[in-house]
Design a protein around this motif. Sequence first.
Motif, short mmCIF file in Angstrom:
data_model
loop_
_atom_site.label_atom_id
_atom_site.label_comp_id
_atom_site.label_asym_id
_atom_site.label_seq_id
_atom_site.Cartn_x
_atom_site.Cartn_y
_atom_site.Cartn_z
N VAL A 228 -33.24 14.47 -80.41
CA VAL A 228 -34.47 14.05 -81.08
C VAL A 228 -35.64 14.99 -80.82
N GLU A 229 -35.45 15.94 -79.90
CA GLU A 229 -36.48 16.95 -79.64
C GLU A 229 -35.79 18.28 -79.38
N PHE A 230 -36.53 19.38 -79.55
CA PHE A 230 -36.01 20.70 -79.22
C PHE A 230 -37.19 21.60 -78.88
N ILE A 231 -37.06 22.34 -77.78
CA ILE A 231 -38.10 23.28 -77.37
C ILE A 231 -37.49 24.65 -77.23
N PHE A 232 -38.12 25.63 -77.87
CA PHE A 232 -37.66 27.02 -77.77
C PHE A 232 -38.47 27.69 -76.67
N ALA A 233 -37.84 27.88 -75.52
CA ALA A 233 -38.54 28.30 -74.30
C ALA A 233 -39.32 29.61 -74.44
N PRO A 234 -38.76 30.66 -75.08
CA PRO A 234 -39.54 31.91 -75.15
C PRO A 234 -40.90 31.75 -75.82
N GLU A 235 -41.04 30.76 -76.69
CA GLU A 235 -42.32 30.53 -77.36
C GLU A 235 -43.26 29.65 -76.53
N ASN A 236 -42.67 28.78 -75.70
CA ASN A 236 -43.50 27.82 -74.98
C ASN A 236 -42.87 27.43 -73.65
N PRO A 237 -42.86 28.36 -72.68
CA PRO A 237 -42.21 28.07 -71.40
C PRO A 237 -42.84 26.90 -70.66
N PHE A 238 -44.16 26.73 -70.77
CA PHE A 238 -44.81 25.63 -70.05
C PHE A 238 -44.37 24.27 -70.59
N ALA A 239 -44.07 24.20 -71.89
CA ALA A 239 -43.61 22.94 -72.47
C ALA A 239 -42.26 22.53 -71.88
N VAL A 240 -41.41 23.52 -71.61
CA VAL A 240 -40.11 23.22 -71.00
C VAL A 240 -40.30 22.67 -69.59
N ILE A 241 -41.15 23.34 -68.82
CA ILE A 241 -41.40 22.91 -67.43
C ILE A 241 -41.99 21.50 -67.42
N GLU A 242 -42.95 21.25 -68.27
CA GLU A 242 -43.58 19.92 -68.33
C GLU A 242 -42.59 18.86 -68.79
N LYS A 243 -41.71 19.22 -69.71
CA LYS A 243 -40.73 18.24 -70.20
C LYS A 243 -39.79 17.81 -69.09
N ILE A 244 -39.25 18.77 -68.36
CA ILE A 244 -38.32 18.43 -67.26
C ILE A 244 -39.05 17.64 -66.17
N ALA A 245 -40.34 17.91 -66.00
CA ALA A 245 -41.12 17.23 -64.97
C ALA A 245 -41.59 15.84 -65.40
N HIS A 246 -41.39 15.49 -66.66
CA HIS A 246 -41.88 14.20 -67.16
C HIS A 246 -41.14 13.03 -66.49
N PRO A 247 -41.84 11.97 -66.16
CA PRO A 247 -41.21 10.83 -65.46
C PRO A 247 -40.06 10.19 -66.23
N ASP A 248 -40.07 10.29 -67.56
CA ASP A 248 -39.00 9.67 -68.35
C ASP A 248 -37.66 10.39 -68.23
N ILE A 249 -37.70 11.66 -67.82
CA ILE A 249 -36.47 12.46 -67.78
C ILE A 249 -35.67 12.11 -66.53
N LYS A 250 -34.45 11.66 -66.76
CA LYS A 250 -33.56 11.25 -65.67
C LYS A 250 -32.45 12.27 -65.40
N ILE A 251 -32.10 13.05 -66.45
CA ILE A 251 -30.97 13.97 -66.36
C ILE A 251 -31.33 15.30 -67.02
N VAL A 252 -31.01 16.40 -66.33
CA VAL A 252 -31.01 17.71 -66.97
C VAL A 252 -29.56 18.16 -67.02
N SER A 253 -29.00 18.24 -68.21
CA SER A 253 -27.61 18.66 -68.34
C SER A 253 -27.54 20.11 -68.80
N LEU A 254 -26.42 20.75 -68.49
CA LEU A 254 -26.29 22.20 -68.70
C LEU A 254 -24.98 22.55 -69.38
#
Length: 498
Positions: A107-133
Amino acid sequence: MKTSVILNQENLGSVLSNVKAPTYDRDKVTTSIVHIGVGNFHRSHEAYYTNELMEHFGVLDCGICGIGLLDYDRKIYNILKDQDGLYTLMIKELDGTYTAKVIGSIVEFIFAPENPFAVIEKIAHPDIKIVSLTITEGGYNLNEATGKFDFSNPVIIEDMKNPMSPKSVFGYLTQALKLRMERGVGGITIQSCDNIQGNGDVAKKALTNYVKEAAPELLSWIEENVSFPNAMVDRITPVTVAADKEILKEEFLIEDQWPVVCEPFIQWVIEDDFKAGRPAWEKVGAQFVENVVPFENMKLRLLNAGHSLLGMLGALHGYNTIDEAANDPDFEQFLKDFMDVEVTPTLGDLGDINLDKYKKSLIDRFQNIYIKDLISRICLESSAKIPIFLLPTLKQQLRNDGEITRAAFVVAAWCKYNDGVDENGNTYEIKDAMSDTLIRAAALSHKDPIAFLKIEAVFGELVNNKRFVETFTNTLNMLRINSVKLCVQKINSSSTSV
């Protein structure tokens, strides 16, 4: 006459009734999973399981935010943005027919080279429970021979110098976890979905090795607040080709810029170790266990090694797809003997698993003439695959004084593969992060057969094992003067070492 529809949220209600599409309200989905590496496999596997949970059980708090870290990811980012995160999963049944299903869990997609801070903030958000790889076997930046984190990698060097503008997955995770620690957000799970034995352990080792140098003050927090469950993942997912998109348009009247094709079989076995909770994926077929090792060994050493075996032998012979190689009677017998004689003795107690049934199912899956999994896909990045899929069997058989002829022959075939030409004189590109080293070692092996085994990052101390070196040398010499088919026939006709 009905016309095709361009896949996006607005047109979702216009797809044909024979296409399964999300009936849940995607506007109500909340994101709790960040996934790094949105490729075909993720979309046929974790995203599929998550979509099924939403569709059949109304669980809407497990939406996925995809992250593209590499410039290469721009294409999938743009396509999913155009399609509102939707894509079509084309499940190729054993009779060649397709089942089409629109997946809506991203439901969302972030392209890191354009917005690295958005990626960092997203993973740091309280709602995020899992980072899968799914960052591929080589993405963990560990030297295969030494197991050490490679700090000489230019991307890692750059991240160490400029931590707030990361490029690597470890750089992003470190900055995001620091924010979670500083903000008191709480724990999280990092879940590897890559084909690596002990993939959770590998992810933990790689990240903590990086953090030791980049942010040592974070180590104790990670130990207490981050879990790294091991998992075994399985679903054959070939490269999408133009013909797949045409079939989707003609038969299902959907215009999808990047659908995903996969086999019906799917499996996900996960250690139940999640720091901040998890989706109830078991409701849609995932298995949660205390110890995933027996499942990992079985899959990596049989399916993945079997794929590599068919890829190397098939490439030398001039086949283009895995099903062609698997349906070759000589290669099929070689694969069966490899599984029975060399791999099975290394697997130990598998409990209730019917191993003979599993091995039979693998042959059937490899021989599926409708999947058309490209041999070139199976052979790419083999320097990251062979040490994980094949060498553990070889090493254990050496320790147990077991049979190693077929495993050694596959290594010899890989050496010859790096000559870059098949037996019909057709050339192909060696697509591998270590291609320069592999090609040079293969060239040197024409005069010095063990030159290939001297690639320490791949083989480590194996070059010092007399029995392996002798078997490898014999099989390589045999390959240099005979066709791969003739070599395989000779090995098949003998139950003893070459």
